[in-house]
Design a protein around this motif. Structure first.
Motif, PDB file in Angstrom:
ATOM      1  N   VAL A 122       0.827  -1.207   0.000  1.00  0.00           N
ATOM      2  CA  VAL A 122       0.000   0.000   0.000  1.00  0.00           C
ATOM      3  C   VAL A 122       0.860   1.255   0.000  1.00  0.00           C
ATOM      4  O   VAL A 122       0.598   2.220  -0.735  1.00  0.00           O
ATOM      5  N   ALA A 123       1.920   1.264   0.817  1.00  0.00           N
ATOM      6  CA  ALA A 123       2.803   2.430   0.867  1.00  0.00           C
ATOM      7  C   ALA A 123       3.521   2.645  -0.461  1.00  0.00           C
ATOM      8  O   ALA A 123       3.730   3.787  -0.898  1.00  0.00           O
ATOM      9  N   ALA A 124       3.922   1.558  -1.143  1.00  0.00           N
ATOM     10  CA  ALA A 124       4.585   1.681  -2.437  1.00  0.00           C
ATOM     11  C   ALA A 124       3.644   2.273  -3.482  1.00  0.00           C
ATOM     12  O   ALA A 124       4.036   3.140  -4.283  1.00  0.00           O
ATOM     13  N   THR A 125       2.391   1.842  -3.475  1.00  0.00           N
ATOM     14  CA  THR A 125       1.413   2.398  -4.423  1.00  0.00           C
ATOM     15  C   THR A 125       1.168   3.869  -4.149  1.00  0.00           C
ATOM     16  O   THR A 125       1.038   4.676  -5.086  1.00  0.00           O
ATOM     17  N   LYS A 126       1.123   4.259  -2.887  1.00  0.00           N
ATOM     18  CA  LYS A 126       0.904   5.666  -2.535  1.00  0.00           C
ATOM     19  C   LYS A 126       2.082   6.528  -2.970  1.00  0.00           C
ATOM     20  O   LYS A 126       1.909   7.661  -3.444  1.00  0.00           O
ATOM     21  N   ALA A 127       3.307   6.008  -2.829  1.00  0.00           N
ATOM     22  CA  ALA A 127       4.479   6.779  -3.236  1.00  0.00           C
ATOM     23  C   ALA A 127       4.470   7.034  -4.740  1.00  0.00           C
ATOM     24  O   ALA A 127       4.835   8.119  -5.206  1.00  0.00           O
ATOM     25  N   VAL A 128       4.032   6.059  -5.525  1.00  0.00           N
ATOM     26  CA  VAL A 128       3.949   6.249  -6.975  1.00  0.00           C
ATOM     27  C   VAL A 128       2.847   7.239  -7.319  1.00  0.00           C
ATOM     28  O   VAL A 128       2.993   8.075  -8.226  1.00  0.00           O
ATOM     29  N   ALA A 129       1.709   7.156  -6.603  1.00  0.00           N
ATOM     30  CA  ALA A 129       0.626   8.110  -6.854  1.00  0.00           C
ATOM     31  C   ALA A 129       1.065   9.540  -6.539  1.00  0.00           C
ATOM     32  O   ALA A 129       0.693  10.481  -7.257  1.00  0.00           O
ATOM     33  N   ASP A 130       1.862   9.718  -5.497  1.00  0.00           N
ATOM     34  CA  ASP A 130       2.366  11.056  -5.171  1.00  0.00           C
ATOM     35  C   ASP A 130       3.297  11.586  -6.249  1.00  0.00           C
ATOM     36  O   ASP A 130       3.417  12.809  -6.432  1.00  0.00           O
ATOM     37  N   ALA A 131       3.973  10.673  -6.977  1.00  0.00           N
ATOM     38  CA  ALA A 131       4.861  11.087  -8.064  1.00  0.00           C
ATOM     39  C   ALA A 131       4.129  11.246  -9.381  1.00  0.00           C
ATOM     40  O   ALA A 131       4.771  11.496 -10.418  1.00  0.00           O
ATOM     41  N   GLY A 132       2.815  11.103  -9.381  1.00  0.00           N
ATOM     42  CA  GLY A 132       2.040  11.273 -10.602  1.00  0.00           C
ATOM     43  C   GLY A 132       1.894  10.020 -11.428  1.00  0.00           C
ATOM     44  O   GLY A 132       1.493  10.111 -12.593  1.00  0.00           O
ATOM     45  N   GLY A 133       2.182   8.852 -10.867  1.00  0.00           N
ATOM     46  CA  GLY A 133       2.067   7.609 -11.604  1.00  0.00           C
ATOM     47  C   GLY A 133       0.864   6.800 -11.172  1.00  0.00           C
ATOM     48  O   GLY A 133       0.048   7.239 -10.350  1.00  0.00           O
ATOM     49  N   ARG A 134       0.753   5.610 -11.711  1.00  0.00           N
ATOM     50  CA  ARG A 134      -0.362   4.725 -11.386  1.00  0.00           C
ATOM     51  C   ARG A 134       0.098   3.274 -11.485  1.00  0.00           C
ATOM     52  O   ARG A 134       1.102   2.970 -12.144  1.00  0.00           O
ATOM     53  N   ALA A 135      -0.656   2.407 -10.824  1.00  0.00           N
ATOM     54  CA  ALA A 135      -0.361   0.981 -10.836  1.00  0.00           C
ATOM     55  C   ALA A 135      -0.964   0.348 -12.087  1.00  0.00           C
ATOM     56  O   ALA A 135      -2.120   0.613 -12.429  1.00  0.00           O
ATOM     57  N   ILE A 136      -0.183  -0.453 -12.767  1.00  0.00           N
ATOM     58  CA  ILE A 136      -0.660  -1.134 -13.980  1.00  0.00           C
ATOM     59  C   ILE A 136      -0.630  -2.650 -13.834  1.00  0.00           C
ATOM     60  O   ILE A 136      -1.178  -3.355 -14.676  1.00  0.00           O
ATOM     61  N   ASP A 137      -0.003  -3.157 -12.797  1.00  0.00           N
ATOM     62  CA  ASP A 137       0.093  -4.612 -12.642  1.00  0.00           C
ATOM     63  C   ASP A 137       0.272  -4.936 -11.169  1.00  0.00           C
ATOM     64  O   ASP A 137       1.121  -4.349 -10.488  1.00  0.00           O
ATOM     65  N   THR A 138      -0.549  -5.861 -10.672  1.00  0.00           N
ATOM     66  CA  THR A 138      -0.431  -6.350  -9.298  1.00  0.00           C
ATOM     67  C   THR A 138      -0.657  -7.857  -9.320  1.00  0.00           C
ATOM     68  O   THR A 138      -1.710  -8.323  -9.737  1.00  0.00           O
ATOM     69  N   ASN A 139       0.341  -8.584  -8.872  1.00  0.00           N
ATOM     70  CA  ASN A 139       0.270 -10.045  -8.907  1.00  0.00           C
ATOM     71  C   ASN A 139       0.827 -10.583  -7.600  1.00  0.00           C
ATOM     72  O   ASN A 139       1.966 -10.293  -7.236  1.00  0.00           O
ATOM     73  N   VAL A 140       0.015 -11.355  -6.903  1.00  0.00           N
ATOM     74  CA  VAL A 140       0.411 -11.965  -5.629  1.00  0.00           C
ATOM     75  C   VAL A 140       0.266 -13.474  -5.771  1.00  0.00           C
ATOM     76  O   VAL A 140      -0.811 -13.969  -6.104  1.00  0.00           O
ATOM     77  N   SER A 141       1.340 -14.201  -5.534  1.00  0.00           N
ATOM     78  CA  SER A 141       1.317 -15.663  -5.616  1.00  0.00           C
ATOM     79  C   SER A 141       1.827 -16.245  -4.308  1.00  0.00           C
ATOM     80  O   SER A 141       2.641 -15.630  -3.608  1.00  0.00           O
ATOM     81  N   ALA A 142       1.343 -17.439  -3.984  1.00  0.00           N
ATOM     82  CA  ALA A 142       1.724 -18.121  -2.740  1.00  0.00           C
ATOM     83  C   ALA A 142       2.079 -19.565  -3.054  1.00  0.00           C
ATOM     84  O   ALA A 142       1.427 -20.213  -3.881  1.00  0.00           O
ATOM     85  N   GLU A 143       3.089 -20.063  -2.387  1.00  0.00           N
ATOM     86  CA  GLU A 143       3.521 -21.450  -2.535  1.00  0.00           C
ATOM     87  C   GLU A 143       3.470 -22.139  -1.172  1.00  0.00           C
ATOM     88  O   GLU A 143       4.038 -21.645  -0.191  1.00  0.00           O
ATOM     89  N   ASP A 144       2.775 -23.245  -1.118  1.00  0.00           N
ATOM     90  CA  ASP A 144       2.644 -24.014   0.125  1.00  0.00           C
ATOM     91  C   ASP A 144       3.901 -24.868   0.322  1.00  0.00           C
ATOM     92  O   ASP A 144       4.160 -25.788  -0.461  1.00  0.00           O
ATOM     93  N   VAL A 145       4.662 -24.566   1.353  1.00  0.00           N
ATOM     94  CA  VAL A 145       5.905 -25.297   1.628  1.00  0.00           C
ATOM     95  C   VAL A 145       5.776 -26.139   2.897  1.00  0.00           C
ATOM     96  O   VAL A 145       6.789 -26.517   3.488  1.00  0.00           O
TER      97      VAL A 145
END
Length: 305
Positions: free
Chosen positions: A131-154
């Motif tokens: 969330v903080a990373a997305t906010k920092a980009v928004a403050d710089a005038g950018g936007r999120a174009i890709d978000t991918n979260v994957s999990a591996e059961d170990v």
């Protein structure tokens, strides 16, 4: 009726104890739990007196290793700013909660480029960092174009690693005891030492693998990609670009002139040798009669006629 229940429970407890100590049977927490459950049933009141209480079920949560992949798009001259903000955010969290793995930046001021940041964040703080990373980009005038979260059961890998460690520890202990108490030939002792060394190496590898698995569960990997777009050209940037173009053009001209002069310097001695040879060949060809021409007859004098 109660006496019959007590007798049946006692028999079940005895059978469980005998199964625990029987050769080839499973020993460990499972047998202890069965014996303990049988003992509690023997001392518990009958179902008709006070009722029974269901034992709470123990559910083992899966051990998941998370990996986040975030993509942002912003102006080319803002990529470095957003990337630096993310790096500062990671450093502020401390090395115990965030670790910098890699940082690359190939984005120009007014041309399309790319940048990448790889960090490892504590799994408990992964959501907040995203969330903080997305906010920092928004403050710089950018936007999120890709978000991918994957999990591996170990979970299975963790259990296998722990079991392997337990087996190798037992093997190392037994081999060490045999080596300490065995009095035999030197070749047998050397072979026993080699076996101990191999078992210890496998034990160290299993411990290292277990540590890596626990680290993957405790820390989540983040890969942040920055996609730069062309920025609006300011007068300062335009002047710098013109100066760079003039400098590049003059440099290219000087490089070409140097190459040409170098080539002439190398070819000049060969030209000095080739010119006289060419002149001699030309003179010799002039002296020779041309093919297909007849010799001119000599004129007859009048007196001779």
């Amino acid at each position: 009726m109660r006496a019959f229940l007590l007798l049946a429970a006692s028999a079940a407890a005895l059978s469980a104890c005998s199964a625990t100590h029987a050769p080839g049977s499973n020993t460990g927490p499972t047998a202890d739990v069965v014996s303990e459950a049988a003992t509690k049933d023997a001392t518990a009141p009958a179902a008709g007196d006070q009722g029974t209480k269901a034992a709470p079920l123990q559910v083992s949560l899966p051990q998941l290793a998370y990996a986040y992949k975030l993509g942002f798009r912003l102006a080319g001259d803002k990529v470095a700013q957003a990337q630096e903000a993310h790096r500062a955010l990671c450093e502020k969290m401390g090395p115990a909660r965030c670790q910098l793995l890699a940082l690359t930046n190939s984005a120009a001021d007014d041309a399309q480029g790319a940048a990448t940041l790889k960090v490892r964040v504590a799994s408990a703080d992964a959501r907040g960092f995203s969330v903080a990373a997305t906010k920092a980009v928004a403050d710089a005038g950018g936007r999120a174009i890709d978000t991918n979260v994957s999990a591996e059961d170990v979970s299975k890998d963790l259990v296998d690693a722990q079991a392997r460690i337990a087996q190798r520890e037992l093997l190392v202990t037994r081999l060490t005891e045999i080596l300490r108490t065995h009095n035999g030939k030197v070749s047998e002792l050397v072979e026993a030492e080699r076996s101990v060394a191999d078992a210890q190496e496998e034990l160290d590898k299993a411990k290292g693998w277990l540590t890596e698995l626990r680290g993957r569960v405790a820390m989540s990997d983040f890969e942040i990609n920055y996609s730069a777009v062309a920025a609006s050209a300011s007068p300062g940037n335009a002047g710098d670009q013109l100066l760079e173009a003039v400098s590049g053009s003059s440099t290219g001209f000087l490089i070409g002139l140097r190459t040409l002069l170098t080539l002439l310097i190398y070819l000049l001695p060969w030209a000095l040798l080739a010119i006289p040879v060419a002149l001699l060949v030309r003179a010799a060809r002039r002296r020779l009669p041309q093919p297909g021409t007849r010799p001119v007859p000599e004129a007859v004098a009048p007196d001779e006629a």
